[in-house]
Design an enzyme around this catalytic site. Sequence first.
Site, PDB file in Angstrom:
ATOM      1  N   ARG A 233      11.116   3.836   4.289  1.00 53.72           N
ATOM      2  CA  ARG A 233      10.630   2.844   5.263  1.00 53.72           C
ATOM      3  C   ARG A 233      11.813   2.003   5.713  1.00 53.72           C
ATOM      4  O   ARG A 233      12.633   1.573   4.893  1.00 53.72           O
ATOM      5  CB  ARG A 233       9.559   1.936   4.643  1.00 53.72           C
ATOM      6  CG  ARG A 233       9.228   0.749   5.554  1.00 53.72           C
ATOM      7  CD  ARG A 233       8.042  -0.044   5.092  1.00 53.72           C
ATOM      8  NE  ARG A 233       6.807   0.688   5.310  1.00 53.72           N
ATOM      9  CZ  ARG A 233       5.592   0.144   5.189  1.00 53.72           C
ATOM     10  NH1 ARG A 233       5.477  -1.127   4.850  1.00 53.72           N
ATOM     11  NH2 ARG A 233       4.510   0.864   5.396  1.00 53.72           N
TER      12      ARG A 233
ATOM     13  N   ARG B 166       0.810  -1.226   0.000  1.00 47.52           N
ATOM     14  CA  ARG B 166       0.000   0.000   0.000  1.00 47.52           C
ATOM     15  C   ARG B 166       0.841   1.274   0.000  1.00 47.52           C
ATOM     16  O   ARG B 166       0.654   2.155  -0.843  1.00 47.52           O
ATOM     17  CB  ARG B 166      -0.895   0.042   1.264  1.00 47.52           C
ATOM     18  CG  ARG B 166      -2.141  -0.773   1.185  1.00 47.52           C
ATOM     19  CD  ARG B 166      -2.468  -1.350   2.560  1.00 47.52           C
ATOM     20  NE  ARG B 166      -1.587  -2.480   2.754  1.00 47.52           N
ATOM     21  CZ  ARG B 166      -1.937  -3.725   2.473  1.00 47.52           C
ATOM     22  NH1 ARG B 166      -3.157  -3.987   2.133  1.00 47.52           N
ATOM     23  NH2 ARG B 166      -1.068  -4.710   2.574  1.00 47.52           N
ATOM     24  N   THR B 167       1.742   1.401   0.978  1.00 43.08           N
ATOM     25  CA  THR B 167       2.451   2.672   1.169  1.00 43.08           C
ATOM     26  C   THR B 167       3.362   2.957  -0.024  1.00 43.08           C
ATOM     27  O   THR B 167       3.372   4.065  -0.564  1.00 43.08           O
ATOM     28  CB  THR B 167       3.275   2.625   2.470  1.00 43.08           C
ATOM     29  OG1 THR B 167       2.434   2.104   3.508  1.00 43.08           O
ATOM     30  CG2 THR B 167       3.772   3.984   2.862  1.00 43.08           C
TER      31      THR B 167
ATOM     32  N   HIS C 161       4.147   5.957  11.737  1.00 44.00           N
ATOM     33  CA  HIS C 161       3.687   5.778  10.350  1.00 44.00           C
ATOM     34  C   HIS C 161       2.717   6.946  10.094  1.00 44.00           C
ATOM     35  O   HIS C 161       1.500   6.775  10.071  1.00 44.00           O
ATOM     36  CB  HIS C 161       2.991   4.420  10.221  1.00 44.00           C
ATOM     37  CG  HIS C 161       2.794   3.950   8.811  1.00 44.00           C
ATOM     38  ND1 HIS C 161       2.941   4.767   7.711  1.00 44.00           N
ATOM     39  CD2 HIS C 161       2.425   2.733   8.319  1.00 44.00           C
ATOM     40  CE1 HIS C 161       2.694   4.061   6.610  1.00 44.00           C
ATOM     41  NE2 HIS C 161       2.376   2.830   6.949  1.00 44.00           N
TER      42      HIS C 161
ATOM     43  N   LYS D 215      24.903  -5.672  -0.799  1.00 48.08           N
ATOM     44  CA  LYS D 215      26.364  -5.818  -0.929  1.00 48.08           C
ATOM     45  C   LYS D 215      27.081  -5.163   0.240  1.00 48.08           C
ATOM     46  O   LYS D 215      28.296  -5.046   0.252  1.00 48.08           O
ATOM     47  CB  LYS D 215      26.838  -5.171  -2.237  1.00 48.08           C
ATOM     48  CG  LYS D 215      26.281  -5.817  -3.490  1.00 48.08           C
ATOM     49  CD  LYS D 215      26.940  -5.185  -4.714  1.00 48.08           C
ATOM     50  CE  LYS D 215      25.933  -4.862  -5.782  1.00 48.08           C
ATOM     51  NZ  LYS D 215      26.459  -3.942  -6.794  1.00 48.08           N
TER      52      LYS D 215
HETATM   53  N1   CP Z   1      -0.465  -0.139   6.055  1.00 53.06           N
HETATM   54  C1   CP Z   1       0.722  -0.342   5.465  1.00 53.06           C
HETATM   55  O1   CP Z   1       1.728   0.305   5.793  1.00 53.06           O
HETATM   56  O2   CP Z   1       0.702  -1.293   4.477  1.00 53.06           O
HETATM   57  P1   CP Z   1       1.963  -1.716   3.605  1.00 53.06           P
HETATM   58  O3   CP Z   1       2.930  -2.419   4.515  1.00 53.06           O
HETATM   59  O4   CP Z   1       1.420  -2.615   2.516  1.00 53.06           O
HETATM   60  O5   CP Z   1       2.589  -0.462   3.038  1.00 53.06           O
END
Ligand code: CP
Length: 316
Positions: free
Chosen positions: A112, A62-63, A140, A90
């Site tokens: 992330r 999603r993100t 988040h 590496k």
């Molecule tokens: N909610 C969320 O962060 O989903 P993803 O891990 O798919 O990005």
Amino acid sequence: MQSNVSIAGRDVIQIADFDAEQIRLILNTAVELKSVLKRSIKKLPSLRGKAIVNLFFEPSTRTRSSFELAGKYLGADVISINAATSSVVKGESVRDTLLTIESMAVDAMIIRHKSEGVPQFAANTVKPIVINAGDGCHAHPSQALLDLLTISQFKAPLDDIKGLKVVILGDILHSRVARSDITILKMFGADIHLAAPPTLLPRFVDPSVTIHATVEDAVKDADVVIVLRLQLERMQAGLIPSEDEYSRYFGLDARKLKLAKPDALVMHPGPQNNGLEIAFDVNYSEQSAIRAQVNNGLAVRMALLLLTLSGEREVL
Ligand code: CP
């Protein structure tokens, strides 16, 4: 009257760095952008000439894809780097990876990482705008914004969220979503309740939050129930007796959901472990806003990119 609220040039590391007016600006911009997403041609020229790099050291559907599409719909050039297929394997360090990407004249990095603090480290290290797409168990922010937008879309406008009963269920301990949601919901006055096995609760929880030992107690008369993923990949052994028992006592099924208000909204940040923390029929029920959350995520991420990179408010 022209508002002087702005987040132009700001990094987005955690919700606590923003005030309620800035959050209103982001959500109002996201609502305007949702109308653009309904057009047959979604592309806007707002970020033409800007370059955005998605740098994901942890898996995401999603993100990552919504930040990528958000940048593209706004006219930016966007690339996504998956650490598993980059020079990280590496042995390249996070610092060298950041400096390498910065040297390619990028304007924003969406990061992330499994370790808390990496997006803040990036913001301290490189010049491009940094947006935290999830760091360990810490934060988040774009998920919290899209969750608030979803609640305001289905349950109450931002000004009426005060007193709304919002329940967060499950693996609170490992959840950056729970931490960010609690911060943003508290800012708008929601009545926040948690239910989790004691082993999946953090040692310190905001004192304004009510903690329940059972899901049944927590969801009684709830307006919104947010179910969290059981984060088995972050979990040390022995925190739950078994997945079967967890599902029976802490999973949200139709019987437990009946204790909430009849029109209670069910949310989940995804990905869902169907049949574990959420029953199939609840996931796909009419009360579920899970797919709407994803759509709102795209709009919120467009708003974040637009407002931080250009400062523009007008999108139409
Ligand atoms: N909610 C969320 O962060 O989903 P993803 O891990 O798919 O990005």
